[in-house]
Design a protein around this motif. Structure first.
Motif, PDB file in Angstrom:
ATOM      1  N   LYS A  55       1.171  -1.323   0.016  1.00 26.58           N
ATOM      2  CA  LYS A  55      -0.199  -0.107   0.480  1.00 26.58           C
ATOM      3  C   LYS A  55       0.976   0.668   0.431  1.00 26.58           C
ATOM      4  CE  LYS A  55      -4.149  -2.137   0.108  1.00 26.58           C
ATOM      5  NZ  LYS A  55      -5.383  -1.299  -0.832  1.00 26.58           N
ATOM      6  N   PRO A  56       0.598   2.254  -0.784  1.00 25.27           N
ATOM      7  CA  PRO A  56       1.209   3.582  -1.116  1.00 25.27           C
ATOM      8  C   PRO A  56       0.787   4.291   0.541  1.00 25.27           C
ATOM      9  CG  PRO A  56      -0.273   3.277  -2.726  1.00 25.27           C
ATOM     10  CD  PRO A  56      -0.785   2.542  -2.486  1.00 25.27           C
ATOM     11  N   ASP A  57       1.704   5.332   0.851  1.00 25.73           N
ATOM     12  CA  ASP A  57       1.456   6.180   1.718  1.00 25.73           C
ATOM     13  C   ASP A  57       1.118   7.241   1.236  1.00 25.73           C
ATOM     14  OD1 ASP A  57       3.470   4.749   3.395  1.00 25.73           O
ATOM     15  OD2 ASP A  57       4.450   5.526   2.521  1.00 25.73           O
ATOM     16  N   GLU A  58       0.380   7.927  -0.028  1.00 27.30           N
ATOM     17  CA  GLU A  58       0.058   8.770  -0.143  1.00 27.30           C
ATOM     18  C   GLU A  58      -0.783   8.553  -2.153  1.00 27.30           C
ATOM     19  OE1 GLU A  58       1.835  12.614   0.369  1.00 27.30           O
ATOM     20  OE2 GLU A  58       2.040  12.418   1.864  1.00 27.30           O
ATOM     21  N   GLY A  59      -1.609   9.028  -2.581  1.00 29.87           N
ATOM     22  CA  GLY A  59      -1.977   8.688  -3.727  1.00 29.87           C
ATOM     23  C   GLY A  59      -2.696   7.772  -4.290  1.00 29.87           C
ATOM     24  N   SER A  60      -3.108   7.737  -5.362  1.00 29.94           N
ATOM     25  CA  SER A  60      -4.148   7.010  -6.469  1.00 29.94           C
ATOM     26  C   SER A  60      -3.624   5.862  -7.079  1.00 29.94           C
ATOM     27  CB  SER A  60      -5.239   7.524  -6.846  1.00 29.94           C
ATOM     28  OG  SER A  60      -4.748   8.075  -7.689  1.00 29.94           O
ATOM     29  N   ILE A  61      -4.356   5.189  -7.646  1.00 35.86           N
ATOM     30  CA  ILE A  61      -3.455   4.077  -8.980  1.00 35.86           C
ATOM     31  C   ILE A  61      -4.839   3.261  -9.586  1.00 35.86           C
ATOM     32  CG2 ILE A  61      -2.779   1.585  -9.653  1.00 35.86           C
ATOM     33  CD1 ILE A  61      -1.303   2.029  -7.215  1.00 35.86           C
ATOM     34  N   MET A  62      -4.987   3.969 -10.383  1.00 32.01           N
ATOM     35  CA  MET A  62      -6.571   4.331 -10.934  1.00 32.01           C
ATOM     36  C   MET A  62      -6.904   3.168 -12.185  1.00 32.01           C
ATOM     37  SD  MET A  62      -8.309   6.092  -8.772  1.00 32.01           S
ATOM     38  CE  MET A  62      -9.984   5.535  -9.984  1.00 32.01           C
ATOM     39  N   ILE A  63      -7.706   1.473 -12.163  1.00 35.02           N
ATOM     40  CA  ILE A  63      -7.756   0.945 -13.065  1.00 35.02           C
ATOM     41  C   ILE A  63      -9.047   0.038 -13.053  1.00 35.02           C
ATOM     42  CG2 ILE A  63      -6.644  -1.693 -13.533  1.00 35.02           C
ATOM     43  CD1 ILE A  63      -4.850  -1.233 -12.096  1.00 35.02           C
ATOM     44  N   GLU A  64      -9.609   0.691 -13.996  1.00 30.64           N
ATOM     45  CA  GLU A  64     -10.852   0.625 -14.159  1.00 30.64           C
ATOM     46  C   GLU A  64     -12.048   1.549 -13.384  1.00 30.64           C
ATOM     47  OE1 GLU A  64     -12.164  -3.624 -15.912  1.00 30.64           O
ATOM     48  OE2 GLU A  64     -10.821  -2.751 -17.967  1.00 30.64           O
ATOM     49  N   GLY A  65     -11.753   2.364 -13.269  1.00 31.58           N
ATOM     50  CA  GLY A  65     -12.402   2.989 -12.470  1.00 31.58           C
ATOM     51  C   GLY A  65     -12.214   2.712 -10.718  1.00 31.58           C
ATOM     52  N   THR A  66     -11.256   1.531 -10.739  1.00 27.84           N
ATOM     53  CA  THR A  66     -10.828   1.448  -9.147  1.00 27.84           C
ATOM     54  C   THR A  66      -9.811   2.176  -8.081  1.00 27.84           C
ATOM     55  OG1 THR A  66     -12.427  -0.477  -9.232  1.00 27.84           O
ATOM     56  CG2 THR A  66     -10.201  -0.133  -7.501  1.00 27.84           C
ATOM     57  N   ASP A  67      -9.438   2.550  -7.735  1.00 28.06           N
ATOM     58  CA  ASP A  67      -8.190   3.235  -7.163  1.00 28.06           C
ATOM     59  C   ASP A  67      -7.762   1.464  -5.844  1.00 28.06           C
ATOM     60  OD1 ASP A  67      -5.980   4.069  -5.714  1.00 28.06           O
ATOM     61  OD2 ASP A  67      -7.433   5.749  -4.672  1.00 28.06           O
ATOM     62  N   ILE A  68      -6.777   1.304  -6.792  1.00 21.98           N
ATOM     63  CA  ILE A  68      -6.425  -0.285  -5.997  1.00 21.98           C
ATOM     64  C   ILE A  68      -5.757   0.365  -4.419  1.00 21.98           C
ATOM     65  CG2 ILE A  68      -6.563  -1.785  -7.846  1.00 21.98           C
ATOM     66  CD1 ILE A  68      -3.419  -1.308  -7.693  1.00 21.98           C
ATOM     67  N   ALA A  69      -5.059   1.598  -4.844  1.00 17.00           N
ATOM     68  CA  ALA A  69      -3.946   1.649  -3.761  1.00 17.00           C
ATOM     69  C   ALA A  69      -4.872   2.397  -2.192  1.00 17.00           C
ATOM     70  CB  ALA A  69      -3.629   3.367  -3.766  1.00 17.00           C
ATOM     71  N   SER A  70      -6.975   2.224  -2.351  1.00 22.06           N
ATOM     72  CA  SER A  70      -7.315   2.030  -1.220  1.00 22.06           C
ATOM     73  C   SER A  70      -8.884   1.048  -1.751  1.00 22.06           C
ATOM     74  CB  SER A  70      -8.107   3.855  -1.023  1.00 22.06           C
ATOM     75  OG  SER A  70      -8.825   4.211  -2.363  1.00 22.06           O
ATOM     76  N   CYS A  71      -8.463   0.788  -2.302  1.00 22.73           N
ATOM     77  CA  CYS A  71     -10.610  -0.124  -2.360  1.00 22.73           C
ATOM     78  C   CYS A  71     -10.163  -1.164  -1.057  1.00 22.73           C
ATOM     79  CB  CYS A  71     -10.018  -0.897  -3.134  1.00 22.73           C
ATOM     80  SG  CYS A  71      -8.766  -1.876  -4.587  1.00 22.73           S
ATOM     81  N   SER A  72     -11.385  -2.024  -1.104  1.00 20.47           N
ATOM     82  CA  SER A  72     -10.796  -2.987  -0.230  1.00 20.47           C
ATOM     83  C   SER A  72     -10.903  -4.826  -0.940  1.00 20.47           C
ATOM     84  CB  SER A  72     -12.834  -3.873   0.120  1.00 20.47           C
ATOM     85  OG  SER A  72     -13.164  -3.756  -0.747  1.00 20.47           O
ATOM     86  N   GLU A  73     -10.417  -5.227   0.391  1.00 17.03           N
ATOM     87  CA  GLU A  73      -9.601  -6.216  -0.210  1.00 17.03           C
ATOM     88  C   GLU A  73     -10.433  -7.604  -0.944  1.00 17.03           C
ATOM     89  OE1 GLU A  73      -6.626  -7.670   0.782  1.00 17.03           O
ATOM     90  OE2 GLU A  73      -6.754  -5.917   1.912  1.00 17.03           O
ATOM     91  N   LYS A  74     -12.016  -7.683  -1.121  1.00 16.38           N
ATOM     92  CA  LYS A  74     -13.039  -7.671  -2.288  1.00 16.38           C
ATOM     93  C   LYS A  74     -12.507  -6.988  -3.685  1.00 16.38           C
ATOM     94  CE  LYS A  74     -17.399  -8.588  -3.273  1.00 16.38           C
ATOM     95  NZ  LYS A  74     -19.403  -8.751  -2.367  1.00 16.38           N
ATOM     96  N   GLU A  75     -12.697  -5.579  -3.600  1.00 12.72           N
ATOM     97  CA  GLU A  75     -12.560  -4.832  -5.311  1.00 12.72           C
ATOM     98  C   GLU A  75     -10.952  -5.607  -5.226  1.00 12.72           C
ATOM     99  OE1 GLU A  75     -14.938  -0.700  -4.972  1.00 12.72           O
ATOM    100  OE2 GLU A  75     -13.502  -0.926  -3.502  1.00 12.72           O
TER     101      GLU A  75
END
Length: 317
Positions: A55-75
């Motif tokens: 997990k990064p400390d800051e920022g976002s990684i957007m893939i097909e509308g999902t931010d995998i830096a902050s999404c749930s484990e299921k997502e």
């Protein structure tokens, strides 16, 4: 055309040690991108962040509308289905033959029958040139074959993103060339976005559509291959052209005295930009870029003798 990866303002530290900060780039869908950097600059950490292992400390990684830096484990579990990963050593299970190694993701993550699994595994082993070796154990084959087996395993779930960590590690130049050609051929055949982490300068100069360079805890540059190969930015120019003059020393960065001594020295001339590898099967590259197009569109004169300069002389471009 694969899946776009949009990284914005990404930062990662371990304790008080900043690995890299404020990394922002867009990895184009369906193209081959390479990430470079001196040893210890966090290239593998970047790959692990992209797939959600770190997990990064800051920022976002957007893939097909999902931010995998902050999404749930299921997502995250769902997004990971888009990925195939080739690790440095192939990461084979030593007690399984190649067939069972390649079949492992299908048995774990799908409900396919053994007959269906066999069809998929043999198709992927054929893609990487390993038909006939499926009964061998990883310890019975060469490092290059293990990497190809790892690549077949990364392909069995038909990923839309392929992350490849130092494919040249442990390979001689000839086998590195073979696996580079394999990446280009695969990119022409499948709808996947490739990101390759490598130290190999020849790979960086001839394989990708786009190049990035991590240096001194930040992303020094990311863009079309020709942009970086013609760059006057000292660290980019030094690294991509394997030169000793510039800010990179035996440690990641030179000390102030070394840089002061070099500041009045002229950088060596840029070598010609080499021809980009083309698919061996005659299929077009996904990016469909005309040779020299970036240089022409941005008003840059290609280095003398380069393929791009020769093409512009022939075409009048």
């Amino acid at each position: 055309m694969g899946v776009e990866i949009k990284v914005d303002n990404l930062s990662k530290s371990f304790g008080k040690q900043l690995i890299w900060g404020n990394v922002t780039l867009t990895i184009p869908a369906g193209e081959v991108s390479v990430m470079l950097g001196p040893s210890g600059t966090g290239k593998s950490v970047f790959l692990k962040a992209l797939i959600g292992l770190l997990k990064p400390d800051e920022g976002s990684i957007m893939i097909e509308g999902t931010d995998i830096a902050s999404c749930s484990e299921k997502e995250l579990y769902e997004i990971r289905k888009l990925f195939g990963v080739l690790f440095q050593d192939g990461a084979m299970f030593g007690s399984m033959n190649l067939f069972d190694n390649v079949a492992f993701p299908l048995r774990e993550h799908t409900k396919k029958s053994e007959s269906e699994i066999r069809d998929v595994v043999m198709e992927k082993m054929d893609l990487v040139g390993l038909v006939g070796a499926e009964d061998k154990l990883p310890g019975e084959i060469s490092g290059g074959m293990r990497k190809r087996a790892g690549l077949a395993r990364a392909l069995v779930l038909d990923p839309e993103i392929l992350l490849i960590d130092e494919p040249d590690s442990g390979l001689d130049p000839v086998r590195t060339s073979f696996i580079n050609q394999l990446f280009i051929d695969l990119n022409a055949q499948i709808d996947a976005t490739f990101l390759i982490v490598t130290h190999d300068i020849n790979t960086a100069r001839t394989v990708p559509d786009n190049i990035g360079l991590l240096y001194h805890r930040h992303l020094a540059m990311f863009g079309p291959r020709e942009m970086l190969l013609s760059s006057e930015e000292p660290v980019v120019r030094q690294f991509l052209n394997a030169q000793t003059v510039g800010p990179i020393g035996m440690s990641e960065e030179k000390d102030a005295d070394e840089l002061e001594a070099e500041k009045d020295l002229d950088m060596p001339p840029l070598p010609p930009i080499p021809l980009q590898l083309e698919p061996s099967n005659g299929m077009p590259r996904r990016s469909q870029r005309e040779p020299g197009a970036w240089c022409r569109d941005n008003g840059i004169t290609p280095p003398p003798g380069s393929f791009q300069e020769n093409m512009s002389m022939v075409t009048g471009g």
